[in-house]
Design an enzyme around this catalytic site. Structure first.
Site: not given
Length: 277
Positions: A95, A235
């Site tokens: 995602d 991230s």
């Protein structure tokens, strides 16, 4: 486009922020933050985080979270991979928010006004040269996203590389002010894939903890199988594809050409293998 939070703009766009950033981006600071986020004393952050980022907890396996990081690395109760996908379909490994950049004949790609060299990114000039004229796919994971990720295709993991570094934010405000990816700690896997040539899948750590936890020991990998997860910090995943391999979906390509990110989901089709002449 999601607006960067105030603290990110302060750190990367002001002089006092850049001074503070020299401390915050160092791995030592992140290791100390991790001690707290891995402890039971961090559990009080969980309900605040759920409300702030509107996280639908009914989508996740119900369990008692021992710490904030235990919550952050939670597992979904169902990961849907479309059974109608064909071998020629390339999926998103996570995602997040996707941008696609062309790689020049000099093994470089450009984000905002920052020039990125694959040689510096990979620490391997021979491998970098393979991606001349190819594509760099950048998946930015936001705080509300699922922070586990998978392999985009079946294949053989022929090389694993870990590169130590700093832990800058990966938000757009950071990307337009610093060459973040070659500076940050990162791990990459070279995959001799069944359908898309030689791929590089790279995980990049980020501000605060940003720890990369990959499941080691796999030689043969499968499309949709979990590769690992990020701990708290936000991230990014980069995928490098060789020239004339991926035909990116047009909506994604159009958005990237305008400097916009496209929301994508774990296992979603985002490209097709180019037909061979």
């Amino acid at each position: 486009m999601i607006k960067d939070p105030l603290y990110v703009r302060f750190l990367y766009e002001t002089t006092p922020g850049r001074v503070l950033l020299k401390v915050l981006a160092r791995p030592l600071f992140s290791r100390r933050a991790a001690l707290f986020l891995d402890s039971p004393w961090s559990r009080w952050l969980i309900p605040l985080y759920i409300r702030l980022h509107h996280i639908p907890m009914d989508s996740y396996i119900p369990e008692y979270y021992r710490s904030f990081n235990h919550f952050f690395t939670r597992k979904r109760n169902c990961l849907y991979i479309n059974p109608d996908l064909e071998p020629s379909h390339f999926i998103s490994p996570c995602d997040g928010y996707l941008s696609v950049y062309p790689i020049t004949k000099e093994s470089r790609f450009h984000i905002k006004h920052i020039d990125y060299s694959l040689k510096k990114l990979l620490h391997d000039p021979v491998l970098a040269a393979r991606y001349q004229g190819g594509l760099c796919l950048i998946f930015r994971l936001a705080p509300h996203n699922y922070h586990r990720y998978c392999y985009p295709d079946n294949g053989l993991a022929v090389k694993q590389v870990s590169i130590p570094g700093l832990l800058h934010s990966v938000r757009p405000a950071a990307l337009k002010n610093r060459p973040v990816f070659p500076e940050n700690a990162r791990h990459y896997t070279v995959i001799d894939s069944e359908n898309f040539g030689l791929l590089v899948q790279m995980e990049v750590g980020a501000l605060l903890v940003g720890k990369i936890s990959n499941h080691g020991g796999r030689l043969m990998v499968e499309r949709g199988a979990e590769k690992g997860y990020f701990e708290f910090g936000g991230s990014t995943i980069l995928i490098l594809a060789e020239q004339e391999i991926l035909d990116i979906d047009q909506l994604i390509l159009n958005a990237s050409q305008k400097g916009l990110e496209t929301p994508v989901t774990y296992g979603e089709k985002i490209a097709t293998r180019m037909a061979t002449p």
